[in-house]
Design a protein around this motif. Structure first.
Motif, PDB file in Angstrom:
ATOM      1  N   LYS A   1      28.353 -20.070 -66.269  1.00 19.11           N
ATOM      2  CA  LYS A   1      27.353 -19.987 -67.322  1.00 19.11           C
ATOM      3  C   LYS A   1      27.284 -18.594 -67.941  1.00 19.11           C
ATOM      4  N   GLY A   2      28.124 -17.699 -67.478  1.00 14.58           N
ATOM      5  CA  GLY A   2      28.085 -16.331 -68.001  1.00 14.58           C
ATOM      6  C   GLY A   2      28.879 -16.184 -69.287  1.00 14.58           C
TER       7      GLY A   2
ATOM      8  N   TYR B   1      31.780 -11.084 -60.334  1.00 14.41           N
ATOM      9  CA  TYR B   1      31.181 -11.977 -59.354  1.00 14.41           C
ATOM     10  C   TYR B   1      30.741 -13.308 -59.944  1.00 14.41           C
TER      11      TYR B   1
ATOM     12  N   TRP C   1      31.858 -16.850 -58.175  1.00 15.49           N
ATOM     13  CA  TRP C   1      31.043 -17.919 -57.573  1.00 15.49           C
ATOM     14  C   TRP C   1      31.305 -19.247 -58.267  1.00 15.49           C
TER      15      TRP C   1
END
Lengths: 442, 284
Positions: free
Chosen positions: B56-57, B65, B69
């Motif tokens: 979602k980044g 990181y 994940w």
């Protein structure tokens, strides 16, 4: 006739020039004076602030001593913590770097560390332990001495109109031991070191810098310089490198070593080899790296081969930094599945051809034999209860971490996320204290 | 005639579909991708993970990181070994499970737009155009100012804040200035040592506990006192600083150094010496 005019004219010009010069000089002088006064006032302000904060600090510590439970003491400790930070800032604005004016700074750092640990960091409300109370009392006594000494200097500064600008001048000049009362006063505020350091990332323990915490004396026999050179050539696998210079470290060094400079195909190589055991503490090749043809994975394979060839075992890659076409990979020792962060080493790989450009195992050599018990007292689920419920744990394990007091402690290490942020939380596996929380940027 | 034409068109479409499909399969390079990487492969990884809502980044081409994940969750849900690395099996699974519109993603990265790439949402609803004035050039500028910290990739757009924990870009720049002002005539290893002294001071309780206070402590560095700190540092000074903050300490734990030819303080001679690099003597 004409000549007289000339003389008159010239002298008028000369007088005008002289007056101009005088005015200009006066203005310059005034300006310099203003600047000097400004600087002097700045120093004065810093010094008086320092004495004021140390004063309040002493009071604050004294008050804390009279309190019973940690909860009731907490606001007082936090206040002390704040004062110590302010005093530290003021002390560091004084022109005293080259003077053993260190005890005040150390004392302040120690107060800050202590109050933070006992008042801010510790989560539960157990009363202060015996050791903590003793420490508090000791700091209180120390604060009184330092306060008195600072007060003494302050009164001299006031009554004899001593200037800090003179101190600066005196410190700069060779004849330092002239009669300068400020310096003399400050010299008395000198003492010995206390154990404290800023907390760095787990992989960067600082006990190596602060030589006092030599956890592990090097193992192995004393070696001669010629053997150190041989060891190094073998380690970097450059049998034909030419030795340029071998020197021995002086008594200030944290570990007695040979400093070796070599040339290999026109490139310089510098390294440090310990006298005891002949370990290569670090080496560093110089060469420009202009392009990137391999990626991190390839680089990590190269560095793993490098370690394997040198019989370095049980290392796990925990950190990768990439910049200027080189990768710096950090490995830490893994003992029975526990990451021993202080026993870390770094390898720099050139991303153009995968050559190992630099290597550093100082921290590893210092910390690998430190026998921290690897059996946790707290269960993981108990430790997890201390975590903020908004954190989502992604990974957890046991790790040895060097805390701010330079002590290696066993911790539960949680990698947890909240929204898009990733945190590393270190919780003491013995008492659940939060040793460190880091917002990871990589 | 007409039928043949239609058949021809159909064949062409089919062929192009097949082609585009094989093209997609080859889009990832053969390399294994891991955390810390930057570049095209990472962009594709992020886009694909976002397409299936694991990531979602921001799609920025740096494997931090957040991506890590997302990838691990993907691996665990698709029955793969959860290792946080992208090898060939993970690539195959990813390619099967998601789509990747390379042109769309690359264009938006190039233009510096804020965008997402979720599957099932029309692409034009996922882009927030950036003001035309600052588009493109901005990220490039940021790269240039950042000193040693960033790694501009081939495209020039993928950057990663790869500084060790606890250091900011301005710390690095300030240190580079100080190191250049203090030791520009010195050998490289001597410059690393000077940078290391600054870091050692930060670690030591007798000195301030951050980079800028250590550098600007009155009288601490001659380059600060005489203004030479404001010279523009060269690449060598920046590299030296990066080596030092990454852990190399050629000074072996020194807190002071001085040039014996010009040292003005008698006190400095009383410090226990460690060694000499170039013109500087380093001491505790």
């Amino acid at each position: 006739m004409k000549r007289r005019y000339w003389i008159a004219g010239l002298s008028v010009i000369a007088v005008a020039l002289l007056i101009g010069l005088g005015v200009w000089g006066y203005q310059e002088h005034q300006m310099k004076k203003t600047v000097m006064i400004n600087a002097e006032n700045h120093y004065q302000q810093a010094f008086h602030e320092l004495t004021y904060y140390v004063d309040s600090l002493e009071e604050s510590l004294g008050t804390a001593l009279a309190m019973q439970s940690r909860e009731s003491m907490r606001p007082q400790l936090v206040e002390t913590w704040r004062l110590s930070a302010l005093a530290h800032a003021a002390a560091n604005e004084l022109p005293l770097t080259f003077l053993p004016f260190n005890r005040t700074n150390e004392f302040l750092a120690h107060v800050g560390e202590f109050t933070y640990n006992t008042g801010v960091k510790t989560i539960n409300d157990r009363p202060l332990s015996n050791k903590e109370s003793k420490n508090l009392a000791k700091l209180y006594t120390e604060s009184m001495t330092i306060r008195d000494e600072l007060r003494d200097v302050q009164s001299k500064v006031m009554s004899q109109h001593l200037r800090w600008m003179d101190v600066e001048q005196a410190l700069k000049s060779k004849k330092q031991n002239q009669d300068n009362q400020v310096i003399d006063g400050m010299k008395r505020v000198d003492g010995q070191a206390t154990d404290y350091t800023q907390s760095f990332s787990p992989e960067n323990p600082r006990n190596v810098v602060l030589e006092k915490k030599k956890i592990n004396p090097m193992k192995g026999a004393q070696i001669k310089s010629s053997q150190a050179v041989d060891n190094l050539k073998k380690w970097v696998n450059k049998p034909h490198a030419q030795t340029r210079k071998v020197t021995q470290t002086g008594k200030g060094s944290n570990v007695p070593a040979y400093e070796i400079a070599m040339k290999d195909k026109g490139r310089s190589l510098n390294a440090s080899v310990t006298k005891k055991g002949g370990h290569i503490a670090w080496f560093l090749f110089e060469r420009p790296v202009e392009k990137e043809t391999i990626n991190l994975y390839d680089a990590s394979k190269r560095s793993e081969t490098f370690l394997k060839q040198r019989q370095v075992k049980d290392m796990i890659l925990t950190k990768r930094n990439k910049y200027n076409h080189v990768a710096v990979l950090t490995y830490v020792l893994q003992k029975n599945g526990v990451r021993v962060y202080p026993a870390s080493m770094r390898i720099k790989v050139a991303l153009d051809n995968g050559e190992i450009l630099a290597f550093d195992q100082t921290d590893y050599l210092f910390n690998k034999y430190d026998d921290v018990p690897l059996q946790p007292k707290l269960s993981e689920s108990e430790a997890r209860k201390q975590l903020n419920p908004n954190l989502k744990v992604q990974e957890s394990d046991l790790a040895v971490f060097q805390n701010a007091m330079l002590k290696n402690v066993l911790c539960y290490e949680f990698f947890a996320t909240r929204a898009n942020d990733t945190y590393r939380v270190m919780l003491n596996a013995e008492n659940g204290d939060q040793e460190k929380i880091e917002l990871l940027k990589e | 005639m007409r039928k043949r034409l239609i058949r021809g068109i159909c064949a062409a479409i089919l062929a192009s579909l097949l082609l585009s499909h094989t093209f997609e399969a080859d889009a990832f390079s053969n390399r294994v991708i891991m955390r810390g990487d930057t570049g095209e492969d990472v962009v594709e990884l992020q886009a694909r993970l976002q397409y299936i809502s694991f990531y979602k980044g921001k799609i920025d081409g740096s494997f931090g990181y957040g991506t890590y994940w997302a990838l691990r969750n993907f691996q665990s849900q698709f029955g793969l070994t959860v290792d946080g690395m992208v090898g060939s099996t993970t690539k195959q699974k990813l390619i099967k499970a998601s789509q990747y519109d390379q042109a769309f993603v690359n264009r938006n990265i190039r233009e510096g737009n804020e965008f997402t790439y979720y599957g099932g949402v029309p692409l034009n609803q996922q882009v927030k155009k950036r003001n035309t004035q600052s588009s493109g050039g901005n990220s490039g500028n940021a790269n240039n100012q950042s000193g040693g910290g960033n790694t501009p990739q081939q495209g020039g757009n993928y950057t990663m804040d790869n500084l060790p924990q606890g250091y900011s870009k301005s710390d690095v720049n300030l240190m580079a200035n100080a190191v250049y002002g203090e030791s520009r005539g010195e050998p490289y290893i001597g410059q690393v040592a000077v940078s290391a002294v600054i870091i050692n001071r930060v670690a030591d309780p007798r000195f301030p506990n951050n980079i800028s206070d250590v550098i600007f402590q009155p009288g601490a560095f001659t380059a600060v006192s005489d203004g030479q700190i404001w010279l523009t540092p060269n690449e060598s000074a920046k590299k030296a600083v990066m080596d030092a903050i990454n852990g190399w300490d050629p000074s072996n734990g020194a807190l002071y150094y001085f040039n014996p030819d010009t040292a003005t303080s008698a006190w400095i001679w009383t410090r226990p010496q460690i060694g000499k690099i170039g013109k500087h003597i380093f001491c505790k």
